[in-house]
Design a protein around this motif. Structure first.
Motif, short mmCIF file in Angstrom:
data_model
loop_
_atom_site.label_atom_id
_atom_site.label_comp_id
_atom_site.label_asym_id
_atom_site.label_seq_id
_atom_site.Cartn_x
_atom_site.Cartn_y
_atom_site.Cartn_z
N ARG A 90 1.18 -1.23 0.01
CA ARG A 90 0.12 0.21 -0.44
C ARG A 90 0.88 1.28 0.06
O ARG A 90 0.61 2.41 -0.95
N ASN A 91 1.79 1.24 0.27
CA ASN A 91 2.76 2.88 1.18
C ASN A 91 4.12 2.72 0.26
O ASN A 91 4.65 3.26 0.35
N THR A 92 4.30 1.81 -0.39
CA THR A 92 5.32 1.70 -0.94
C THR A 92 4.68 1.27 -2.63
O THR A 92 6.30 1.47 -3.70
N VAL A 93 4.59 0.04 -2.32
CA VAL A 93 4.74 -0.86 -3.14
C VAL A 93 3.79 0.05 -5.36
O VAL A 93 4.20 0.80 -6.23
N LEU A 94 2.80 0.32 -4.12
CA LEU A 94 1.75 0.85 -5.67
C LEU A 94 2.14 2.29 -5.89
O LEU A 94 1.83 2.79 -7.17
N PRO A 95 1.95 3.25 -4.35
CA PRO A 95 2.38 4.22 -5.57
C PRO A 95 3.67 4.63 -5.82
O PRO A 95 3.79 5.20 -6.94
N GLN A 96 4.51 3.25 -5.84
CA GLN A 96 6.06 3.91 -6.90
C GLN A 96 5.46 3.27 -8.60
O GLN A 96 6.32 3.57 -9.49
N TYR A 121 -7.85 -11.09 -2.80
CA TYR A 121 -9.24 -10.01 -2.88
C TYR A 121 -8.51 -9.00 -1.89
O TYR A 121 -8.67 -7.85 -1.91
N SER A 122 -8.19 -9.58 -1.13
CA SER A 122 -7.35 -8.37 -0.26
C SER A 122 -6.68 -7.91 -0.96
O SER A 122 -6.58 -6.27 -0.98
N LEU A 123 -5.62 -7.95 -2.30
CA LEU A 123 -4.74 -7.58 -2.90
C LEU A 123 -6.44 -6.19 -3.77
O LEU A 123 -5.59 -5.17 -4.21
N ALA A 124 -7.51 -7.00 -4.13
CA ALA A 124 -8.55 -6.04 -5.31
C ALA A 124 -8.38 -4.79 -3.90
O ALA A 124 -8.50 -3.86 -4.70
N MET A 125 -7.80 -5.32 -3.23
CA MET A 125 -9.04 -3.92 -2.09
C MET A 125 -8.54 -3.03 -1.64
O MET A 125 -8.67 -1.74 -1.56
N LEU A 126 -7.15 -3.16 -2.34
CA LEU A 126 -6.07 -2.27 -1.67
C LEU A 126 -5.40 -1.40 -2.92
O LEU A 126 -5.83 -0.34 -3.41
N LEU A 127 -6.39 -2.19 -3.94
CA LEU A 127 -6.16 -1.09 -5.53
C LEU A 127 -7.55 -0.38 -5.48
O LEU A 127 -7.15 0.77 -5.69
N ASP A 128 -8.80 -0.65 -5.13
CA ASP A 128 -9.92 0.04 -4.76
C ASP A 128 -9.49 0.79 -4.08
O ASP A 128 -9.63 2.13 -4.30
N ASP A 129 -8.81 0.38 -3.06
CA ASP A 129 -7.97 1.62 -1.44
C ASP A 129 -7.40 3.35 -2.57
O ASP A 129 -7.98 4.33 -1.83
N ALA A 130 -6.09 2.56 -3.66
CA ALA A 130 -5.74 3.38 -4.00
C ALA A 130 -6.48 4.36 -5.38
O ALA A 130 -5.92 5.46 -5.89
N GLY A 131 -7.34 3.86 -5.59
CA GLY A 131 -8.33 4.52 -6.63
C GLY A 131 -7.78 4.22 -8.43
O GLY A 131 -8.26 4.48 -9.02
N LEU A 132 -7.33 2.52 -8.06
CA LEU A 132 -6.81 2.26 -9.37
C LEU A 132 -8.07 1.59 -10.38
O LEU A 132 -7.84 1.11 -11.32
N PHE A 133 -9.03 1.35 -9.62
CA PHE A 133 -10.67 0.90 -10.18
C PHE A 133 -11.19 1.47 -10.93
O PHE A 133 -12.09 2.01 -11.13
N ALA A 134 -10.64 3.08 -10.30
CA ALA A 134 -10.86 4.15 -10.95
C ALA A 134 -11.29 4.89 -12.37
O ALA A 134 -10.15 4.04 -13.20
N GLU A 135 -11.96 5.25 -13.19
CA GLU A 135 -11.27 5.86 -14.04
C GLU A 135 -10.33 6.51 -14.49
O GLU A 135 -9.65 7.00 -13.80
N GLY A 136 -9.84 5.90 -15.76
CA GLY A 136 -8.05 6.54 -16.21
C GLY A 136 -7.49 5.10 -15.69
O GLY A 136 -6.32 5.33 -16.40
N TRP A 137 -8.00 4.68 -14.81
CA TRP A 137 -6.68 4.07 -14.66
C TRP A 137 -6.79 1.91 -15.83
O TRP A 137 -8.89 1.65 -15.68
N LYS A 138 -6.12 1.56 -16.17
CA LYS A 138 -6.68 -0.16 -16.97
C LYS A 138 -5.91 -1.08 -15.93
O LYS A 138 -4.77 -1.26 -16.01
#
Ligand SMILES: C[S@@+](CC[C@H](N)C(=O)[O-])C[C@H]1O[C@@H](n2cnc3c(N)ncnc32)[C@H](O)[C@@H]1O
Length: 282
Positions: A90-96, A121-138
């Motif tokens: 959450r704090n390092t890998v996804l932001p980078q 599913y845990s990972l999917a929750m992190l991705l969702d929380d990071a806004g990665l399932f929002a418009e604009g990201w594939k």
């Protein structure tokens, strides 16, 4: 195997079959455990005793061989297993990764050997929380295991209260799970649909995966024969981007430092590639 009905030659044939078809390493010391894992397969295929099953296995009939090999795997898993790893994601890998992939705003992630899906599913929750399932990201989130039963469970995305209690914080349960009359909890469709689930054996060609930014392959290679583990890690490296991340279990190491380097300051099990020494495989 210390069952009364298993001759040493039958054990070695079993171990060879399992290793060829899955990479998993069986040793004679695991005799009792192996026998107890074989019992349900014997019952399902109508064998009265393990000796008869093992004798039949010598001709490698496909369905029986596959069922036996799948039964040998360990499926232990839980939501947010090793929470420090998910914090680091959450704090390092996804932001980078998000910073590095702003153009074309695409991330390709693989959760390999995902067992019954809690990790994915845990990972999917992190991705969702990071806004990665929002418009604009594939986001391509591939999720796989070689066990057909495990894959069915991932696809279904339904868990008992006990399984949820193992690691899923209650605010996330309220947000992502819906109770059903059967007493189980279903992952909301919005999350479930994000997973691209495949039945896939890590020994098979990785070509279909393309280039990946992040691979989770946790607590599976640990059970592999050492040479198969090394060879699999080399093939994983072949599909991982030069600035990609590999996440293994916290007690696993990639062994070959020419392929991956531990990440300074990261929890155990987190590796990056040493891109200068990479070779394409898969
Ligand atoms: C202990 S579970 C780990 C689950 C999850 N990654 C975690 O860390 O919680 C190991 C999984 O590896 C899978 N597995 C074992 N050998 C495999 C192979 N050759 N190909 C794909 N999956 C395999 C098993 O079916 C099992 O579900």
């Amino acid at each position: 195997m210390s069952t009364p009905s298993a001759a040493p030659a039958q054990f070695y044939h079993l171990a060879d079959l399992v290793r060829r078809r899955s990479g998993l390493r069986l040793t004679v010391d695991h005799g009792e455990r192996i026998a107890s894992k074989l019992q349900p397969v014997a019952a399902r295929f109508g064998f009265r005793e393990l000796g008869a099953l093992l004798a039949e296995l010598e001709d490698e009939p496909e369905e029986l061989s596959r069922a036996v090999v799948e039964a040998m795997a360990t499926h232990e898993t839980s939501f947010f297993r090793d929470p420090q790893v998910f914090e680091f994601l959450r704090n390092t890998v996804l932001p980078q990764l998000m910073a590095a992939r702003l153009v074309p705003r695409r991330l390709r992630i693989w959760c390999a050997a995902a067992s019954t899906g809690q990790e994915a599913y845990s990972l999917a929750m992190l991705l969702d929380d990071a806004g990665l399932f929002a418009e604009g990201w594939k986001i391509d989130l591939f999720v796989s295991d070689f066990s057909r039963d495990a894959v069915m469970r991932i696809t279904e995305g339904a868990y008992s209260a006990y399984e949820l209690e193992r690691g899923l914080p209650s605010p996330l349960r309220s947000r992502y799970c819906v109770p059903s009359e059967s007493g189980r909890w279903h992952m909301v469709d919005g999350l479930r649909r994000r997973l691209r689930v495949h039945c896939f054996n890590l020994l098979d060609s990785l070509g279909w995966l393309g280039n990946l930014d992040l691979i989770l392959c946790r607590n599976a290679l640990f059970y592999f024969a050492p040479d198969v583990r090394l060879e699999t890690l080399a093939r994983l490296s072949g599909v991982l981007a030069s600035d990609g991340w590999l996440i293994l279990g916290t007690s696993e190491t990639p062994v070959d430092a020419r392929l991956y380097l531990p990440v300074a300051g990261a929890p155990r099990g987190i590796f990056s590639k040493n891109s200068a020494l990479m070779r394409r495989a898969g």
